[in-house]
Design a protein around this motif. Structure first.
Motif, PDB file in Angstrom:
ATOM      1  N   UNK A 127       0.719  -1.552  -0.561  1.00  0.00           N
ATOM      2  CA  UNK A 127       0.085  -0.057   0.489  1.00  0.00           C
ATOM      3  C   UNK A 127       0.916   1.477  -0.124  1.00  0.00           C
ATOM      4  N   UNK A 128       2.017   1.074  -0.160  1.00  0.00           N
ATOM      5  CA  UNK A 128       3.012   2.382  -0.635  1.00  0.00           C
ATOM      6  C   UNK A 128       3.230   3.590   0.678  1.00  0.00           C
ATOM      7  N   UNK A 129       3.235   2.100   1.821  1.00  0.00           N
ATOM      8  CA  UNK A 129       2.847   2.694   3.299  1.00  0.00           C
ATOM      9  C   UNK A 129       4.384   3.034   3.784  1.00  0.00           C
ATOM     10  N   UNK A 130       4.746   4.230   4.296  1.00  0.00           N
ATOM     11  CA  UNK A 130       6.093   5.077   4.940  1.00  0.00           C
ATOM     12  C   UNK A 130       6.440   4.542   6.044  1.00  0.00           C
ATOM     13  N   UNK A 131       7.561   4.425   6.255  1.00  0.00           N
ATOM     14  CA  UNK A 131       8.474   4.181   7.427  1.00  0.00           C
ATOM     15  C   UNK A 131       8.633   5.413   7.872  1.00  0.00           C
ATOM     16  N   UNK A 132       8.239   5.980   8.994  1.00  0.00           N
ATOM     17  CA  UNK A 132       9.067   6.934  10.235  1.00  0.00           C
ATOM     18  C   UNK A 132      10.000   6.741  11.034  1.00  0.00           C
ATOM     19  N   UNK A 157      -1.153   5.617   4.300  1.00  0.00           N
ATOM     20  CA  UNK A 157      -0.640   5.345   5.840  1.00  0.00           C
ATOM     21  C   UNK A 157       0.720   5.007   6.187  1.00  0.00           C
ATOM     22  N   UNK A 158       1.583   5.504   7.214  1.00  0.00           N
ATOM     23  CA  UNK A 158       2.394   5.970   7.816  1.00  0.00           C
ATOM     24  C   UNK A 158       2.578   4.829   8.985  1.00  0.00           C
ATOM     25  N   UNK A 159       3.424   4.340   8.874  1.00  0.00           N
ATOM     26  CA  UNK A 159       4.138   3.814  10.269  1.00  0.00           C
ATOM     27  C   UNK A 159       5.307   4.026  10.691  1.00  0.00           C
ATOM     28  N   UNK A 202      -4.029  14.796  13.668  1.00  0.00           N
ATOM     29  CA  UNK A 202      -4.291  15.561  12.142  1.00  0.00           C
ATOM     30  C   UNK A 202      -4.884  15.084  10.772  1.00  0.00           C
ATOM     31  N   UNK A 203      -5.448  13.398  11.887  1.00  0.00           N
ATOM     32  CA  UNK A 203      -6.425  13.068  10.571  1.00  0.00           C
ATOM     33  C   UNK A 203      -5.150  12.124   9.157  1.00  0.00           C
ATOM     34  N   UNK A 204      -3.917  11.568  10.157  1.00  0.00           N
ATOM     35  CA  UNK A 204      -3.069  10.503   9.220  1.00  0.00           C
ATOM     36  C   UNK A 204      -3.383   9.177   9.656  1.00  0.00           C
ATOM     37  N   UNK A 205      -3.460   8.321   8.827  1.00  0.00           N
ATOM     38  CA  UNK A 205      -3.556   7.119   9.220  1.00  0.00           C
ATOM     39  C   UNK A 205      -2.220   5.939   9.353  1.00  0.00           C
ATOM     40  N   UNK A 206      -2.438   6.088  10.626  1.00  0.00           N
ATOM     41  CA  UNK A 206      -0.761   5.489  11.205  1.00  0.00           C
ATOM     42  C   UNK A 206      -0.570   4.890  11.976  1.00  0.00           C
TER      43      UNK A 206
END
Length: 349
Positions: free
Chosen positions: A272-277, A313-315, A334-338
Motif C-alpha cells: 500500500x505504499x506505506x512509509x516508515x518514519x 498510511x504511515x508506520x 491531524x487525520x493521518x492513517x498511522x
C-alpha cells in the motif's frame, strides 16, 4: 581510580546530545564512572537491558554466545559515543580487555527526558495550527469532528462522554503547570488558553501558543508517562472538559495507537505504499535504522506534518515505543492513517 570524565565529553554522547542543557547537567551529576577490571563482563548475551551504558575509558570486546569477538570498542572513539550494544535483551556480551570504566543511565529516565524535550520545543504557529470551532458550537459535536475521536469504538465513545468532567476556570488560572505530573487530558469547550514554557535561558516564560474552543492539550505527558512540558493558563474565564489519565489511556489512546508487527509493516510498505518514519534523533537514526525508513524526529514532527501527503498510511517507530506513541497520537489528531511498530519485536531483532 576511574578516568575523569568532563561535561563536554558527556554532552557528545548519543542521544544525550539531543537533550536540553539543563537535563544534560542533571544527568551528568548522576552519572558516576564505574571502574571495571580486566576480564569483567559489563553484560552477557540474553541479559535484560535496563540502562544505557557508555565506555569512557579502556577497551571492551563485544562477543557472541560462543565467545567469538565481533567488535572491539575503545574509549573516545566514534563508536564509544553510542550506547553499548543497545538491544533488548542484550544480543551480545561485553567484556573488558583491560582496566576500564563506564557510566550507566536508566533507559526509562533517558527515554522520558528525550520525549519530554522533543515534545516541548515546537514553534508557536505549529502548536496553534488548525481551525478552532466557534464558542457557540456544541462541545460533543466538536469532539466528534476531531479525527482522534472518530477512531474510537462506539462503546468506548459512550463511556468516554460519560467520564468527561466539565470544569469552570476563572481568567488567569493555571490549568497545568510545567514540571507537574500529568493527570488529565483537556478539551476546551469555552474560552481561550495560553501555552507558555519556562527556560533557564530566558528570564520570562516563552509564549508558545493560544488555544481556543475545540482544541485539546495535555496528552503528551500522559502518553509518555512524564511531567508537563509547558504551562497552560486561562486567558479568559471558560469551561474545559477533562479526562483522567487512566480513562484517557484505556478509552482514547489505546483506540488510536494501532500497534503492528515488523512483518505487517513490511507488507504495508510493499502493498500500500506505506512509509516508515523513524522519530528518533538524527544521531540515533544514523547509527542504525530500518532500511527505507525516513528520519523525522519527534521534535520536528508538528512542523513537518503539512508536507506529508495524507493519502497514504504511515508506520512510526523508535527504540522504546514512547516517542512513537506520542508521534502516532499527534499524527492521528491531524487525520493521518498511522500505526506504531512494535518496539519489543524491533529490539529483539
Amino acid at each position: 581510580m576511574p578516568e575523569a570524565f568532563c561535561f563536554e565529553e558527556f554532552t557528545a554522547l548519543v542521544p544525550i546530545s539531543g537533550l536540553r542543557p539543563e537535563n544534560q547537567r542533571d544527568l551528568f551529576k548522576q552519572s558516576q564512572p564505574r571502574p571495571q577490571r580486566s576480564g569483567d563482563f559489563l553484560f552477557r548475551a540474553g541479559d535484560a537491558n535496563t540502562e544505557s551504558l557508555y565506555l569512557i575509558s579502556g577497551e571492551i570486546a563485544l562477543e557472541d554466545e560462543d565467545g567469538k569477538v565481533l567488535k572491539r570498542i575503545t574509549a573516545h572513539s566514534e563508536a564509544a559515543k553510542h550506547r553499548l550494544a543497545h538491544q533488548i535483551p542484550r544480543s551480545v556480551s561485553a567484556r573488558c580487555l583491560g582496566p576500564a570504566s563506564v557510566i550507566g543511565i536508566d533507559n526509562s529516565l533517558l527515554d522520558v527526558l528525550l520525549t519530554w524535550d522533543q515534545t516541548g520545543s515546537f514553534e508557536v504557529q505549529e502548536l496553534s495550527a488548525g481551525t478552532a470551532a466557534t464558542d457557540t458550537d456544541d462541545w460533543m459535536t466538536r469532539l466528534l469532528q476531531l479525527p482522534a475521536f472518530q477512531m474510537i469504538p462506539p462503546g468506548n465513545l459512550q463511556t468516554l462522554f460519560m467520564r468527561l468532567e466539565s470544569i469552570e476556570f476563572p481568567a488567569s488560572h493555571p490549568v497545568v503547570q510545567q514540571g507537574d505530573v500529568g493527570d488529565y487530558f483537556y478539551v476546551i469547550d469555552r474560552g481561550h488558553c495560553l501555552v507558555t514554557r519556562e527556560s533557564p535561558t530566558h528570564p520570562k516564560p516563552i509564549r508558545l501558543a493560544e488555544l481556543g474552543p475545540g482544541m485539546s492539550f495535555g496528552e503528551e505527558a500522559l502518553i509518555a508517562d512524564t511531567v508537563r512540558n509547558a504551562t497552560v493558563t486561562m486567558m479568559s474565564a471558560g469551561t474545559l472538559l477533562r479526562l483522567s489519565k487512566d480513562d484517557f489511556r484505556s478509552l482514547l489512546h489505546q483506540s488510536m495507537t494501532r500497534q503492528i508487527s515488523k512483518a505487517d509493516a513490511d507488507e504495508m510498505v510493499a502493498s500500500s505504499d506505506a512509509e516508515l518514519i523513524d522519530v528518533r534523533l538524527p544521531s540515533e537514526y544514523q547509527l542504525q535504522h530500518i532500511a527505507g525508513a525516513r528520519n523525522l524526529p519527534l521534535y520536528l514532527l508538528r512542523m513537518k506534518l503539512a508536507g506529508l501527503p495524507q493519502n497514504k498510511p504511515y508506520v512510526v517507530y523508535c527504540d522504546s515505543g514512547r516517542r512513537s506513541s506520542v508521534a502516532a497520537f499527534i499524527m492521528t489528531q491531524k487525520g493521518f492513517d498511522v500505526r506504531v511498530l512494535d518496539s519489543q519485536e524491533l529490539n529483539r531483532r
